[in-house]
Design an enzyme around this catalytic site. Structure first.
Site, PDB file in Angstrom:
ATOM      1  CE1 TYR A  54      45.724  39.684  38.966  1.00 12.32           C
ATOM      2  CE2 TYR A  54      47.545  39.650  37.412  1.00 12.32           C
ATOM      3  CZ  TYR A  54      46.443  39.249  37.732  1.00 12.32           C
ATOM      4  OH  TYR A  54      45.905  38.163  37.127  1.00 12.32           O
ATOM      5  CE  LYS A  76      31.937  41.962  32.314  1.00 17.30           C
ATOM      6  NZ  LYS A  76      31.085  41.109  31.221  1.00 17.30           N
ATOM      7  CG  ASP A 128      32.003  38.817  28.766  1.00 16.94           C
ATOM      8  OD1 ASP A 128      32.377  39.920  28.308  1.00 16.94           O
ATOM      9  OD2 ASP A 128      30.516  38.969  29.124  1.00 16.94           O
ATOM     10  CG  ASP A 168      47.731  36.508  34.675  1.00 22.03           C
ATOM     11  OD1 ASP A 168      48.340  35.826  34.089  1.00 22.03           O
ATOM     12  OD2 ASP A 168      47.315  36.571  36.009  1.00 22.03           O
ATOM     13  CG  ASP A 196      48.204  31.275  30.995  1.00 23.27           C
ATOM     14  OD1 ASP A 196      49.080  32.046  30.553  1.00 23.27           O
ATOM     15  OD2 ASP A 196      48.379  30.440  32.077  1.00 23.27           O
TER      16      ASP A 196
END
Ligand code: NAD
Length: 356
Positions: A143, A192, A224, A248, A252
């Site tokens: 980001y 990852k 994942d 992020d 959620d």
């Protein structure tokens, strides 16, 4: 009497309805425990664009930097969606505030309250008893990396850089290990590392740091797999630590374990001044109708007492009051079930205040 100054920034949409409920709670806590909370209002987001032309006016940043903590509602809404991306409230105010306050750690607990087990879309036996917290790195990664866009022979090329340094990884991982020590002593580091170089540095750094915390169990998990495990058996998690974009998305997902995003508080810390806000947005679909659930904001105020002011007992009193209210029959629309009583934003705030 101890005095704490709080920059109060309701923002847009339901922000102006939920923040006053958290202030009522803080007032009551102040009276009961003999603390003085000074509320210092400021503008941010779309409200600030309308009033000053800027999503984060200099006065607001100075107000926040000069306060002991910041309580924020939410920013953004359809009215400002057509602005160019860098001027949109979410980008221009939230990212700038995090940067301006040096907030590199976002802490989001996901707790499934016994009274709300039915509110989750997952089976009760899967979610009941879930009590996890995600530590998300907030000022690095993709980001904030260099961005590029250019025309090419066959169209366009767009690029976002994912950069992490040892220091950035170490400081968020340290917070996670420290938090785990006060909880169930387990850290899951999510990366990852099978594909990304930044993740390999992440994993090496967290592993090295774990030697300082022999009492905490460290496990590594690919992002994942983590997305899958959060739905499959969320009770396996205690403290999760991860980089900005993975965090992020996973926060959620973790939010939905609890049934409603209207229940989830968050804290952003790292600098001298911490910022506390609900995890949800400005909910334009229900704004101005007294339908919003103020509990995430009230629980964010409790996190402020804990992390910025070291007032653990006061924080727990608020959290206990919220549990008691939920054990009763009153519900805002997002948590409504047959047989329960629908209450407004302000009524829900009053119910919490009454139990303090
Ligand atoms: P949202 O979180 O605002 O809303 C998603 C859904 O959840 C909506 O149906 C909404 O009604 C509901 N909801 C959210 N909070 C609730 C509450 N307290 N009580 C009851 N229901 C609640 O997400 P969105 O719709 O994707 O975004 C709306 C605006 O908010 C956009 O402009 C977005 O950019 C902005 N946003 C801001 C923040 C922030 O300020 N930190 C975070 C996310 C989105």
């Amino acid at each position: 009497m101890p005095k704490y100054s709080i920059a109060v920034i309701p923002g847009d949409g339901i922000g102006v309805e939920i923040v006053p409920e958290a202030l009522k709670v803080l007032e009551k806590i102040g009276a009961r425990f003999n603390h003085q909370f000074e509320f210092r209002p400021g503008l941010v987001g779309g409200a600030a664009i309308d009033a000053t032309g800027k999503a984060l006016p200099d006065e607001t940043l100075a107000l926040c930097q000069g306060s002991d903590a910041v309580l924020l509602g939410a920013v953004g809404g359809p009215k400002w969606d057509t602005l160019p991306a860098p001027e949109r409230p979410e980008v221009a105010s939230l990212l700038a505030l995090r940067k301006g306050l040096g907030l590199y750690a976002n802490i989001r607990p996901a707790v499934v309250y016994p009274a709300l087990v039915q509110a989750s879309t997952l089976k009760p036996e899967v979610v009941s008893g879930v009590d996890l917290v995600v530590f998300r790195e907030l000022t690095g990664g993709i980001y904030f990396g260099e961005k590029k866009r250019e025309k090419t022979a066959d169209g366009e090329l767009a690029q976002d850089n994912l950069v992490y340094t040892t220091r950035e990884i170490e400081r968020i991982a340290r917070l996670a290990f420290e938090a785990a020590r006060k909880r169930r002593k387990k850290v899951t580091s999510v990366d990852k590392a099978n594909v990304l170089e930044s993740s390999r540095l992440w994993r090496e750094t967290v592993t090295r740091l774990s030697a300082e915390y022999p009492d905490v169990t460290l496990e590594h998990m690919y992002v994942d797999n983590c997305a899958m495990q959060l739905i499959r058996w969320p009770k396996q998690f205690d403290v999760v630590v991860t980089e900005n974009m993975f965090g992020d998305i996973l926060t959620d997902e973790a939010a939905m374990l609890t049934g409603s995003i209207g229940m989830l508080p968050s804290a952003s810390i790292g600098g001298r001044v911490g910022m506390y806000e609900p995890s949800h947005g400005s909910a334009p679909d229900i704004a101005g109708q007294q339908k919003a659930n103020p509990l995430a904001t009230i629980l964010s105020a409790a996190m402020m007492l804990r992390y910025s002011f070291g007032l653990e007992e006061e924080a727990q009193v608020i959290e206990k009051a919220v549990v008691e209210v939920l054990n009763g029959d009153s519900r805002t629309g997002d948590l409504m079930e047959p047989g329960k009583k629908l209450v407004t934003t302000a009524e829900m705030g009053e119910l919490v205040v009454a139990r303090l």
